[in-house]
Design an enzyme around this catalytic site. Structure first.
Site, PDB file in Angstrom:
ATOM      1  N   ASP A 119      -5.494  -0.862  -6.221  1.00 16.74           N
ATOM      2  CA  ASP A 119      -5.888  -0.180  -4.979  1.00 16.74           C
ATOM      3  C   ASP A 119      -6.516   1.139  -5.423  1.00 16.74           C
ATOM      4  OD1 ASP A 119      -5.695   1.777  -2.838  1.00 16.74           O
ATOM      5  OD2 ASP A 119      -4.426   0.372  -1.748  1.00 16.74           O
ATOM      6  N   ASP A 158      -4.288   9.485  -1.117  1.00 14.87           N
ATOM      7  CA  ASP A 158      -4.424   8.084  -0.710  1.00 14.87           C
ATOM      8  C   ASP A 158      -4.485   8.006   0.825  1.00 14.87           C
ATOM      9  OD1 ASP A 158      -4.387   5.307  -0.814  1.00 14.87           O
ATOM     10  OD2 ASP A 158      -2.197   5.213  -0.819  1.00 14.87           O
ATOM     11  N   LYS A 183       1.404   2.370  -7.432  1.00 19.72           N
ATOM     12  CA  LYS A 183       0.979   3.569  -6.702  1.00 19.72           C
ATOM     13  C   LYS A 183       1.420   4.817  -7.442  1.00 19.72           C
ATOM     14  CE  LYS A 183       1.242   5.315  -1.983  1.00 19.72           C
ATOM     15  NZ  LYS A 183       1.273   4.917  -0.571  1.00 19.72           N
ATOM     16  N   TRP A 189       3.952  -4.852  -2.260  1.00 20.83           N
ATOM     17  CA  TRP A 189       3.918  -3.397  -2.408  1.00 20.83           C
ATOM     18  C   TRP A 189       5.186  -2.848  -1.774  1.00 20.83           C
ATOM     19  CZ3 TRP A 189       3.893   0.443   1.475  1.00 20.83           C
ATOM     20  CH2 TRP A 189       3.950   1.753   0.947  1.00 20.83           C
ATOM     21  N   HIS A 225      -7.525  -3.832  -3.581  1.00 26.07           N
ATOM     22  CA  HIS A 225      -7.511  -3.218  -2.255  1.00 26.07           C
ATOM     23  C   HIS A 225      -8.587  -2.156  -2.322  1.00 26.07           C
ATOM     24  CE1 HIS A 225      -3.299  -4.034  -0.339  1.00 26.07           C
ATOM     25  NE2 HIS A 225      -4.086  -5.091  -0.350  1.00 26.07           N
ATOM     26  N   GLU A 262       1.535  -4.378  -6.466  1.00 28.71           N
ATOM     27  CA  GLU A 262       0.618  -3.246  -6.274  1.00 28.71           C
ATOM     28  C   GLU A 262       1.312  -1.934  -6.615  1.00 28.71           C
ATOM     29  OE1 GLU A 262      -0.686  -2.866  -2.205  1.00 28.71           O
ATOM     30  OE2 GLU A 262      -2.025  -1.193  -2.641  1.00 28.71           O
ATOM     31  N   ASP A 277      -6.578   6.532   2.852  1.00 24.14           N
ATOM     32  CA  ASP A 277      -7.021   5.271   3.452  1.00 24.14           C
ATOM     33  C   ASP A 277      -8.076   5.461   4.536  1.00 24.14           C
ATOM     34  OD1 ASP A 277      -5.529   3.057   2.058  1.00 24.14           O
ATOM     35  OD2 ASP A 277      -3.850   4.324   2.603  1.00 24.14           O
ATOM     36  N   HIS A 326      -4.823   4.563  -5.406  1.00 23.79           N
ATOM     37  CA  HIS A 326      -3.512   4.702  -6.039  1.00 23.79           C
ATOM     38  C   HIS A 326      -3.533   5.240  -7.459  1.00 23.79           C
ATOM     39  CE1 HIS A 326      -1.378   1.760  -3.084  1.00 23.79           C
ATOM     40  NE2 HIS A 326      -2.008   2.737  -2.484  1.00 23.79           N
ATOM     41  N   ASP A 357      -8.154  -2.221   2.394  1.00 27.09           N
ATOM     42  CA  ASP A 357      -6.918  -1.560   2.806  1.00 27.09           C
ATOM     43  C   ASP A 357      -7.237  -0.145   3.263  1.00 27.09           C
ATOM     44  OD1 ASP A 357      -4.340  -0.781   3.234  1.00 27.09           O
ATOM     45  OD2 ASP A 357      -3.789  -0.620   1.125  1.00 27.09           O
TER      46      ASP A 357
END
Ligand code: RNT
Ligand code: ZN
Length: 413
Positions: free
Chosen positions: A253, A288, A221, A180, A280, A219, A290, A256, A320
């Protein structure tokens, strides 16, 4: 009859065997990310950056390898089933006086992690760390027009793959190596294609060497903080890249994508073309962000797609998230157990019956069965699973974390 036995009968009535669901769950490894343990600080003085950030200042974060190992072990003792640990290259362990640049790291800097993984009987996954570093120039790494910058990060990624391979050899395992990069622009770019062509060339170099113990992935995004207008490694870019390379996969992910896009729906789409899908799992609150993963609708939908497509061995489940505002060990435990709960929830569904109903256009039945399923005694099955696995059930594990906080974490000043 115990509540577990009663629950088993209820699931049996809809054609589901609870024991085989529990057996399948216990075999499914979850790759737990080391970076929740210290807010992505790492051991090489890099830190976060590149559009990702933690917020919060909860006391007691791990400050070194010893502390991180102790914390991770505490978390593992409260998490049932199989685990892996996902490392970032910034968690290299250097000996006194040694400080190789990121494009000089070697397997020996991760050998202590391998010893630790052997001790715990778990696997390792790996991530090159292309952020939080002075060689990230103008928010660019592998797509930089500055050849010195681009070369530096190519070398870092090549080394990361070689380290992954060596870890895989040492553990007699395959190591997922996930690339990433934060590359993007804050404002409207004048040229959207050339950076992507440079990224493509960089990736071709990064993946040139065949490495038998590595599963490679990229990955994508949508955007990051400070790089809101354009992301070089977009979903279309990486999906097309991976489609053209038999040994490169695309990692999903769920933070994303645009907020109304369903990550769960991407899984069956990719399964038509790929034999592996790395994930993820995270929780995006408005962006995003997290946040710690919870047992929520989004995660349940993702897990349903894994299970109903018999893809437990194809979808590589990794986590993640990074929350610095709560106890970090509790974050690991909660996030991992939430995914396991969602997998169990999906494993207990009568998928064959529902698929037949769909093919027969029995949509009323489909809706009713799915809805009625929600009130079956899922909690009793989860509690029994925790007991069988020798970990504390919901309502009890937090006390163990709090005790550790009082004994260990508060002393880290
Ligand atoms: C960033 C990506 C990436 C990182 C980790 C630390 O938006 O999700 O996976 O979170 O590599
Ligand atoms: Zn991610």
């Amino acid at each position: 009859m115990s509540s577990f036995e009663k629950a088993k009968t209820k699931y049996k009535n809809i054609g589901v065997d609870v024991d085989s669901a529990l057996a399948a769950l216990s075999e499914k490894p979850i790759s737990i990310h080391c970076w929740q343990g210290d807010d992505i600080t790492g051991f090489d003085s890099g830190g976060a950056g590149g559009g990702i950030q933690t917020t919060g200042n909860y006391p007691g974060k791990a400050r070194n390898f010893q502390e991180m190992k102790a914390d991770f072990e505490k978390a593992c003792s409260l998490i049932p089933g199989k685990k892996r640990i996902s490392l970032h290259a910034s968690y290299a362990i250097f000996s006194q006086g040694e400080k190789p640049a990121r494009n000089e790291i070697e397997y020996k800097h991760f050998a202590p992690w391998v010893d630790y993984a052997k001790e715990l009987g778990i696997g390792i996954d790996f991530n090159p760390t292309c952020f939080g570093h002075p060689m990230v120039k103008d928010n660019l790494t592998l797509s930089s027009p500055d050849e010195a910058v681009r070369r530096f990060w190519i070398e870092h990624c090549v080394r990361s793959r070689q380290i992954s391979n060596a870890i895989g050899e040492a553990l007699d395992d395959e190591v997922l190596c996930n690339v990433w990069i934060p590359d993007g622009f804050k404002d409207i770019p004048a040229d959207r294609k050339t950076p992507r062509m440079r990224l493509k060339d960089s990736l071709d170099e990064v993946f040139a060497e065949k490495l038998p113990n590595v599963i490679d992935c990229v990955e994508s995004k949508v955007f990051g903080i400070g790089v809101e207008s354009y992301t070089v490694g977009s979903n279309e870019f990486y999906l097309a890249y991976a489609a053209g390379k038999p040994d490169v996969y695309t990692l999903l992910d769920n933070g994303h994508y645009h907020p109304t896009e369903s990550t769960a729906d991407k899984i069956p789409s990719l399964l038509c073309f790929f034999d592996k899908i790395p994930l993820h799992i995270t929780r995006a609150v408005r962006w995003d962000s997290d946040h710690v993963v919870l047992f929520d609708d989004e995660v349940r939908e993702i897990c349903k797609e894994i299970v109903r497509n018999n893809a437990l061995d194809k979808v590589l489940v990794g986590l993640d998230f990074f929350d610095a505002s709560i106890n970090r060990i509790a974050a690991w435990v909660l996030g991992t157990r939430s995914v396991q709960k969602a997998l169990l929830y999906a494993l207990l569904m009568p998928h064959e019956m529902l698929k037949t109903a769909q093919d027969n256009a029995e949509f009323t039945k489909m809706m009713a069965v799915m809805e009625d399923f929600k009130t079956l005694p899922f909690g009793d099955v989860w509690t029994a699973y925790c007991e069988k696995q020798g970990v504390l059930p919901d309502g009890e594990w937090l006390d163990a974390v709090m005790e550790y906080e009082k004994k260990v974490l508060v002393n880290r000043k």
